[in-house]
Design an enzyme around this catalytic site. Sequence first.
Site, short mmCIF file in Angstrom:
data_model
loop_
_atom_site.label_atom_id
_atom_site.label_comp_id
_atom_site.label_asym_id
_atom_site.label_seq_id
_atom_site.Cartn_x
_atom_site.Cartn_y
_atom_site.Cartn_z
N GLU A 274 0.87 -1.18 0.00
CA GLU A 274 0.00 0.00 0.00
C GLU A 274 0.90 1.22 0.00
OE1 GLU A 274 -3.39 0.29 2.76
OE2 GLU A 274 -2.80 -1.72 3.39
N ARG A 489 5.53 -14.07 8.79
CA ARG A 489 5.99 -12.70 8.76
C ARG A 489 7.33 -12.61 9.48
NH1 ARG A 489 2.37 -7.84 10.85
NH2 ARG A 489 3.31 -8.42 12.82
N LYS A 499 3.76 2.62 10.89
CA LYS A 499 3.91 3.98 10.35
C LYS A 499 3.54 5.02 11.38
CE LYS A 499 0.98 2.79 7.32
NZ LYS A 499 0.73 1.61 6.59
#
Lengths: 778, 664
Positions: A274, A489, A499
């Site tokens: 994204e 992951r 973020k």
Amino acid sequence: MAGEDLIAQFQTLGMSEQKAKETLKNANVTKNLQLALAQAAGAPLADGTGMLLYHMASKLKAQQAEQLPLLVRYIVERKLDNTQRVDAALEYLLKCGQKLKANIDVKELEQECGVGVVVTPEEIERIVQAKIKSSYKEALLEQRYHFNSFKILQDVRGELKWADAKSVKAAIDVEIFDLLGPKTEADLKPPVKQNEKPKAAKPKPEANPSLQAMEAASDGANTIAELMKTKVHFHAPGENFKTDGYVVTEHTERLLKEHLQKTGGRVHTRFPPEPNGILHIGHAKAININFGYAAAQDGICYLRYDDTNPEKEEEKFFVGIKDMVEWLGYKPAKITYSSDNFQQLYEWAVVLIRKGLAYVCHQKAEELKGFTPKPSPWRERPIEESLQLFEDMKRGKIDEGAATLRLKVTLEEGKVDPVAYRIKFIPHHRTGDTWCIYPTYDYTHCLCDSIEQITHSLCTKEFQSRRSSYYWLCNALEIYCPVQWEYGRLNMNYALVSKRKIGKLITEKIVHDWDDPRLFTLTALRRRGFPAEAINNFCAQMGVTGAQIAVDPAMLEASVRDVLNLTAPRRLVVLEPLKVTIKNFPHAAPVQLEVPDFPQNQEKGSHKITLDKVIYIERGDFKVEPEKGYRRLSPKQSVGLRHAGLVISVEEIVKHPDTGEVVELICSSQSAEQAEKPKAFVQWVSQPIPLEVRLYEQLFKHKNPEDTNEVPGGFLTDISEHTISVVQAFADQALAQVKVYDKFQFERIGFFSVDPDTSNNRIVFNRTVGLKEDAGKK
Amino acid sequence: MSELISELSKLSDLERTTEELSTQVKSVTGKDHYAETDDDLIKLQLKNTKLKHRLSIIRQSIAYEAKSAMEVTESFSITEHLENVFARAISLAFPEYGNIPVIIAPVNSASAKYGDYQCNNAMGLAKKMKEMGVNRTPRDIANELQKCCPLSPIINKLEVGGAGFVNVYLSKDYAAQSLKNILRNGIKPPRVLKRRVLVDFSSPNIAKQMHVGHLRSTIIGESVCRLLEFLQHDVIRINHLGDWGTQFGMLIAHLEDRFPDFLNKSPPIGDLQSFYKESKKRFDTEEEFKKRAYNRVVSLQSGEPNSRKAWQLICDVSRQEFQAIYDRLDVTLRERGESFYQSRMLSVVDFLRNKNMLEHDEGRQIMWPNEDRSGIPLTIVKSDGGFTYDTSDMAAIRHRIEEEHCTWIIYVVDSGQSTHFNTIFKAAERCCILNPTAHRVHHVQFGVVLGEDGKKFKTRSGDTVKLSDLLNEGMKRSLEQLRSRGRDEILTAQELFEAQEAVAYGCIKYSDLCHNRISDYVFSFDKMLDDRGNTAVYLLYTYTRICSIARNLGDDFCYLLKVLDTVEIVLNHEKEWKLAKTLLKMHDIMIKCSKDLFLHFLCEFCYEVCTVFTEFYDSCYCIKKNKDGEIIEVNRSRVLMCEATAAVLRQCFYILGLKPVSKL
């Protein structure tokens, strides 16, 4: 049926009670076994048949499930009389699996499984003898019993597919004994270790399970290419239907055929970030897996910006992502944007509504949260109404938050009817003011994969629960359905990647920016001086298994050292200079010395440094009162100067009149050949240039700064003090002409990289890593 | 040397500080600084972005809809569309007469050679011009209008005929396309200005019988709501229950005597009507009881908990009875009884007093509906300080306009109340609650129900007819009718029951709706259950027959959308064309019905569709079979016509409250 009964029934198949109980825990196998038992319906089972049924039940995939009766019949009738034949049958049926209710060609099946093929002991003996004679005799004579006879077994079975493994093994043993005689003492000793090269050959599709097991023993590899070629076992393009959980519909066969025509059988992968933030170390794994797998298979990989949420997207993120992919050494076959498909996605949404598979809902976002949200009262509203409302949503007639489009599907985790579209009155950086309804991840992702003919949709394990809705959606729209594969992951300890949280660190002025070298964003790692190759290798070591991995930064740093050790030229630098004047400087004037860039590997070049009467050494390399075991300079202990051929001894200590701080040493020197061999050599510089050197320490005190159990006060309270220090170092003139991101080893100190803050009159270095693992900590 | 070093480091420290400061200065002077720190500003900026974006989207939507309004994909009323076309023609040809209303009339199908619709404005225009001293013949004017007509996709050709009619011939392509759209997208309502409408209907009284008058209000009200909802109005359905007033005093007092324990135990009032009669008798005869009853009224209105509870219990009994009826008739209502307006009655009195609308009259406070004191005055406050229906109706109309923001209020009440409502409307207008340019108020009145003897509808014993008994009777009669046709042998028990209900309730509703509501109507099960003529039974049978045509084709027509993609509708046969035109009148009819809320137009339309369909079906084969009953040919275009007919009927049935069943 009660558990007890089942256990008893399972035991009749030849299972131990223990095994029967364990089997019962696996609902799928239990179900298959029950069906098999019902099918066998009490027919007397020959020896071992029961366990073959179990073998079949545990391997049966959903795609083959409808053929269970056939399999059971063949096993009971002893047409499939060993695991090998059962496996062959399963494999054959899987191949037929892309057609719903496929007609099984019984003849072909029997041929594939070698039904009725009998291999005589004579035949085995003949082949074994021939094989040994032609290929293995010499190796056997040389390595004797250390020779891995498994290779012979494989070879023989290549020829005699249906030979019983045990008989073959026995035959081989006999032949070897014939050849070598009884084992000697040497044969019983463990073999001398040899560096066996990793197998380059691709595993054969019908590889023996034990072979795969051997390869899977270690998950990682040294490089991504090696990892992808040897450790990854994904399906071949077009064989989507063979994978676990893949849903075959009446259209599958046609769609896969078309798909293969479009891709030419090539592997298609994609890296789909994204564009609303900066890439971090976790993304590096995704980039490596997607690009790496495509490269290893001669396929292509797209960089797809998953730009369906207009709220957080900024131009700079787009550029940043592309930069980082390229920095890691990959070139996307094409850059694509999810938003390019908005029109198609919208039209498909209308199709779903028309099919009664999606509806417009007015529940508020808060109502959908929590463990058991109320079911939507709008689920069964008329199709016409949903169509009209969806159109109204698109036309801006409905308020933000007042309506969503939801899919009639339940996710594995129990989430009911995920949202496909929501209203956002925000312009999109690419589509401008064309849309005010935007599709969600759940809806967009698989459809874009399908549009791009992705063969392997690789994603992290969290998305496993979305796999069924992924397949559902593609099938509902009767479009090509890619296969989703999940891997674990990669989480970095002592680091933050969110973020929002990094943003907080920046606004709180704890770090300077997104690329502050204390962070684990990719730009930060680049700035800190980590070579892309090291990051890639690190990812390769982590492997592609399903387990989520959390590693300490030290692991990554080790990879960095491995690379820099071979690539970063050595330089002499002192971080805390202490002036030393050599009283009896042996040369009349300053001299130039030729110093190798890599002392261990002199051919790799050299550079010149200046040696003058006045030099600077590391302040820490001199001690007025040394402790025991101290090896460097002290009033009573001389020390060698690296590359200078001199050994110096302290003659006089000049102290600051007020503070008493040592400000200079007056030393005498001897040539290294004459002097007694000093206990240590230290680095030094003459006629130096100044450097600004930034030394970084780990930012967080705890492994998981976001874990409120570990850090009750939140990550902002977990910041270590003094994680950055700046020193004015001295370096040789040879460092005057460096470029940004040049990397060096400052001898005896660590690896350093030129910071982008460097300008014509100011050279700035960042410490990348210390020389040893604990160098950074004290 | 070490000094030099420390100097050097000081210097570079200074340099660094300068640099930091200068970047800070930059960031402080730049605009970004505000944006980053001022949360309110950020919020406002975001809001601004969102509003701008929405504005832009809506502008595009307007452009899109304006464009597509002229396209055939949209549903519209043909008459209204032609009105627009000719309004443009008139304002182009004769700008000075641009405001005269356009007259469009459908042409009787018997005279199809004169086109399908006519514009009849030429005669009127000629007359007007003559008044202004201009002499032009109507035919001349009609020719002019024909020339000035803008292109429309629905018009095939225009012709001037007779004395000055502009004859409009509809385009068959348009008709075929419209029918396909109906099948593809369902029946879309024509575009009308959306209003927030409140429909006040049913409105029975607590503790009293619901009688056939309420039945009419309930049936008509429900259909009015469905019609307006179909036209996309925002409809509020209100049941203005009579749950307040002096009768509750005696009911509560009687309850206290009969069930002293009512606060703890729900009193088993089985028959509320006889309970009411008992208390009424005591009220008329026992002085002490009467006094106590008055006290209870006061305590109820002041919200005293025990009286409140007693009132609640009594209302609940009635409510359950009413709900049972509503469920059977498939009627949806929101209860908002007179009690709801108690506080608003107090405030409306203040409101009127402050506006100087109230006059004292023999202890009462009255209000004249008209400034000039003409008409019948409303009693706003009684001499004992109590309120009347006038008060509650004023409070209600005020609430509906000022709080509910309705712009259209519809009262479905019998004709007997028309004077009362006209007075209320006038009064509301006088005190500026109602603004006639913004608000529509409508008394949807209806006549009384008569028995077959032409007298007021009564049971044989002369009592008022209990609604539940009437519905039961309907169920019985409907079953008899089905049995007499032998349906009980063909249908499953479930299907038979569904058919029985559909016929019973359908015919009761339909016979109410199919007459002009203003006239009285004769309630006759025999007539209702006739399977010939304009009855629910005929319509339901015809509908079932139409549905069976496509169904008999099996698989092929299960996927209607696929058929639509491959088959075109052909309208070559005269009867095909007639059926198509009839079906496309639907929106005209809906608009016509909605203008004055007359539903019998819709009933007549349904009947017309059925008869025209029968003509079509008699002369156009849809499915050809051979002697053995095997299908040899299917005219798919005609089967699509059948399906479109069914869709149109289904929509009309829904509005009329008829439940179509697949088997009858």
